[in-house]
Design a protein around this motif. Structure first.
Motif, short mmCIF file in Angstrom:
data_model
loop_
_atom_site.label_atom_id
_atom_site.label_comp_id
_atom_site.label_asym_id
_atom_site.label_seq_id
_atom_site.Cartn_x
_atom_site.Cartn_y
_atom_site.Cartn_z
N SER A 94 -17.71 -115.10 12.35
CA SER A 94 -18.70 -114.71 13.35
C SER A 94 -18.05 -114.51 14.72
O SER A 94 -18.44 -113.63 15.49
N ALA A 95 -17.05 -115.33 15.01
CA ALA A 95 -16.36 -115.22 16.30
C ALA A 95 -15.36 -114.07 16.32
O ALA A 95 -15.11 -113.49 17.38
N HIS A 96 -14.83 -113.72 15.13
CA HIS A 96 -13.79 -112.68 15.06
C HIS A 96 -14.07 -111.74 13.88
O HIS A 96 -13.37 -111.79 12.86
N PRO A 97 -15.08 -110.87 13.96
CA PRO A 97 -15.44 -110.00 12.84
C PRO A 97 -14.55 -108.76 12.74
O PRO A 97 -14.89 -107.69 13.24
N THR A 98 -13.39 -108.91 12.11
CA THR A 98 -12.47 -107.79 11.94
C THR A 98 -11.91 -107.77 10.53
O THR A 98 -11.88 -108.81 9.85
N SER A 99 -11.44 -106.60 10.08
CA SER A 99 -10.93 -106.44 8.71
C SER A 99 -9.75 -107.34 8.40
O SER A 99 -9.49 -107.65 7.25
N GLY A 100 -9.01 -107.75 9.43
CA GLY A 100 -7.86 -108.62 9.20
C GLY A 100 -8.24 -109.93 8.57
O GLY A 100 -7.47 -110.51 7.79
N ARG A 353 -8.34 -103.03 2.38
CA ARG A 353 -8.72 -103.21 3.79
C ARG A 353 -7.86 -104.28 4.45
O ARG A 353 -7.46 -104.15 5.60
N MET A 354 -7.58 -105.35 3.71
CA MET A 354 -6.73 -106.39 4.27
C MET A 354 -5.32 -105.83 4.51
O MET A 354 -4.71 -106.06 5.57
N MET A 355 -4.79 -105.10 3.53
CA MET A 355 -3.45 -104.53 3.67
C MET A 355 -3.40 -103.53 4.82
O MET A 355 -2.41 -103.46 5.57
N PHE A 356 -4.45 -102.73 4.96
CA PHE A 356 -4.52 -101.76 6.06
C PHE A 356 -4.47 -102.49 7.40
O PHE A 356 -3.71 -102.11 8.31
N ALA A 357 -5.27 -103.54 7.53
CA ALA A 357 -5.32 -104.29 8.79
C ALA A 357 -3.96 -104.94 9.08
O ALA A 357 -3.48 -104.91 10.22
N PHE A 358 -3.34 -105.50 8.04
CA PHE A 358 -2.05 -106.17 8.21
C PHE A 358 -0.97 -105.14 8.58
O PHE A 358 -0.10 -105.41 9.42
N ALA A 359 -1.02 -103.97 7.94
CA ALA A 359 -0.07 -102.90 8.27
C ALA A 359 -0.30 -102.40 9.69
O ALA A 359 0.65 -102.11 10.42
N ARG A 360 -1.56 -102.29 10.09
CA ARG A 360 -1.90 -101.84 11.44
C ARG A 360 -1.28 -102.76 12.50
O ARG A 360 -0.92 -102.33 13.59
N PRO A 365 6.23 -104.41 5.14
CA PRO A 365 7.26 -103.37 5.14
C PRO A 365 6.62 -101.98 5.00
O PRO A 365 5.67 -101.81 4.23
N GLY A 366 7.13 -101.02 5.74
CA GLY A 366 6.55 -99.68 5.69
C GLY A 366 5.22 -99.58 6.39
O GLY A 366 4.40 -98.72 6.06
N HIS A 367 4.98 -100.47 7.36
CA HIS A 367 3.66 -100.53 7.98
C HIS A 367 3.25 -99.23 8.66
O HIS A 367 2.07 -98.90 8.72
N LYS A 368 4.22 -98.47 9.18
CA LYS A 368 3.88 -97.20 9.83
C LYS A 368 3.29 -96.21 8.83
O LYS A 368 2.45 -95.38 9.19
N PHE A 369 3.74 -96.31 7.59
CA PHE A 369 3.20 -95.45 6.53
C PHE A 369 1.84 -95.94 6.06
O PHE A 369 0.90 -95.15 5.90
N PHE A 370 1.72 -97.24 5.85
CA PHE A 370 0.50 -97.79 5.25
C PHE A 370 -0.65 -97.98 6.23
O PHE A 370 -1.78 -98.22 5.81
N GLN A 371 -0.41 -97.88 7.55
CA GLN A 371 -1.50 -98.06 8.50
C GLN A 371 -2.32 -96.79 8.71
O GLN A 371 -3.31 -96.79 9.43
N LYS A 372 -1.91 -95.70 8.07
CA LYS A 372 -2.62 -94.44 8.24
C LYS A 372 -3.95 -94.46 7.51
O LYS A 372 -4.05 -94.93 6.38
#
Length: 526
Positions: A94-100, A353-360, A365-372
């Motif tokens: 509730s305090a931090h509603p984000t995909s991470g 969604r978790m992987m996207f947030a973590f890559a973002r 590894p390869g976060h620039k590719f996976f954050q798209k």
């Protein structure tokens, strides 16, 4: 860090709706399609918990590792303590509603100096748990598909054919998540009813058609120890308490994955309340339906030895055959497999969604590719296929190990609950710095969180223990290996490299300082 967040909440973000403004205050742009309501957010976690997936897939394990008594009462105990974990997570969500989800929470709850390391460790355990959950769910779906194909045919499944079916299941779930993102919320609605009505239909059918029913004493007090390959189980070699503890895996693995409500926060309206309520609703409803299903199956057992040693290799399938016949069993198996498929599909959704947030945030590894994010579908397509690929790899040991599946469920349980426990522990340690969201526990916050942390420590130790006696290459619980690899990798890589560049969750909206307007980008997108 909490105080700066509190200040941010007093700064209006012009031109955005409330959810998008809240996300902007946490430092992120609205990139994912925000299209879910409270029921659909609940539905994702409810579908991933999927009691009609977890219980049938580990039913043989439950019957041989403690038997009915441990299955029934272990469920009650596990549900109670899991609810305390869920309440603590809901308050933080509730305090931090984000995909991470958990890894973002750890960064926000730790002191600034240690926030990156807390976030890094939590993120990697959450990623491990997410991948293992998808493995456990979709591999169970493949196994049950193999089993139902034997009914009325001469088909004989082998580890290789099951792996092939498993690959096909994962690919189809990846395709749905890639091209069907606009229909996921409708599939979610179907999944909620499928799980609720399907569980009810299964239990009523087997109880109504069972020629005889087991006694109450059998269901509520029978202890079984068949954890020994040579007949000498852990109850005899160690103690019955050992068997009881390891037998609780059935309940604890089943009631997991409810962090999906947090991972879907950036796609949910009113996320600061809908996410937390989705978490606790999913646990509560699943606990009730799960106990109902366990009791129905146990009361409907006709021949205990025949059920455990079924030619189908699945005790639940044998119960169906003994109660409703072959044609009826095919119908009930279809209900179970459908639930498993929905469960796996939404597990891939939450996992990606978790992987996207973590890559973002630069965490993999390869976060620039996976954050798209795919601009057309507003979906993290690249992490969808990363999730499917890693889950397939984790399922490969089943080709050579008889306990690989239960080990995968242990990995899922340990990985996820460690990632749940770390932010809750930080919440306990730095409770005076915590800035509450609209959902909070008031004076019960600290004791509930303390109970949750102690329970997570207990199950983390319990589920790395050997499950079958004696321990050899075929019976070794490789959960300890997988968990150890992630722990060593995350700590060593942190010390060698990541500590120099990983700063925790990145405030994406710092691009404003470069003259790029997030508000204008949002308006263009709409």
């Amino acid at each position: 860090m909490s105080s700066s967040l509190e200040k941010g909440k007093n700064s209006p973000v012009v031109g955005m709706d409330e959810d998008e403004a809240e996300l902007a205050r946490m430092g992120y742009k609205q990139e994912l399609k925000r299209d879910l309501n409270l029921m659909q957010n609940f539905g994702v976690s409810f579908s991933i918990i999927s009691i009609i997936t977890g219980i049938p897939s580990l039913f043989h394990y439950g019957l041989t590792t403690g038997g009915p008594a441990v299955m029934v009462w272990g469920w009650v105990v596990g549900a109670f303590f899991t609810f305390s974990v869920g309440l603590s997570m809901a308050e933080i969500c509730s305090a931090h509603p984000t995909s991470g989800g958990p890894y973002y929470w750890s960064a926000m709850l730790a002191k600034p100096k240690s926030a990156p390391f807390a976030s890094w460790i939590t993120g990697w355990f959450n990623l491990l748990g997410q991948v293992a959950v998808t493995t456990g769910i979709s591999f169970a779906c493949a196994t049950f598909l193999s089993t139902v194909c034997t009914l009325g045919t001469d088909f004989v499944p082998t580890p290789k054919t099951t792996i092939g079916i498993y690959a096909a299941v994962l690919v189809s779930q990846g395709l749905i998540n890639t091209f069907g993102v606009h229909i996921l919320k409708y599939l979610n609605n179907v999944s909620i009813f499928w799980h609720a009505i399907g569980t009810t239909v299964v239990v009523i059918a087997i109880l109504a058609k069972a020629p005889t029913h087991q006694s109450g004493s059998f269901v509520f007090s029978t202890f079984i120890d068949q954890t020994g390959v040579d007949g000498i189980g852990w109850g005899q070699r160690a103690s019955h308490a050992y068997v009881v503890v390891t037998g609780c895996l059935l309940s604890q693995y089943t009631i997991t994955g409810f962090d999906a409500s947090a991972h879907m926060s950036e796609e949910t309206h009113g996320a600061a309340m809908a996410g937390p309520i989705g978490i606790i609703m999913a646990i509560g409803v699943s606990a009730v339906f799960g106990w109902f299903l366990i009791l129905g199956l146990l009361f409907s057992i006709q021949d205990l030895d025949g059920t455990i040693n079924s030619a189908t290799t699945q005790p639940v399938t044998q119960i169906f055959l003994d109660t409703v016949g072959e044609k009826g069993a095919i119908v009930l198996m279809t209900i179970v497999i459908g639930a498993m498929y929905f469960c796996g599909t939404f597990s891939v959704t939450a996992n990606s969604r978790m992987m996207f947030a973590f890559a973002r945030d630069g965490g993999i590894p390869g976060h620039k590719f996976f954050q798209k994010v795919d601009a057309k579908r507003q979906s993290p397509v690249r992490t969808i296929w990363l999730a499917c690929t890693l889950s397939f790899i984790l399922g490969l040991p089943s080709l050579g190990s008889s306990v690989a599946f239960s080990a995968a469920t242990s990995i899922a349980t340990i990985g996820l609950y460690i990632s749940y426990g770390l932010p809750i522990l930080l919440r306990v340690i730095y409770r005076d710095d915590f800035v509450r969201g609209p959902f909070h526990l008031g004076k019960f916050s600290y004791p509930v969180a303390l109970v949750a942390v102690m329970w997570i420590v207990f199950i983390t130790v319990a589920f790395i223990l050997p499950e079958i006696n004696p321990v050899n290459s075929q019976t070794f619980n490789y959960a300890v290996v997988a968990v150890g690899i992630v722990f060593i990798y995350s700590v060593v890589f942190w010390l060698i490299s990541a500590r120099k560049w990983y700063t925790g969750p990145i405030r994406q909206i710092k691009v404003e300082q470069a003259g790029i307007s997030v508000i204008e980008s949002s308006e263009e997108k709409s």
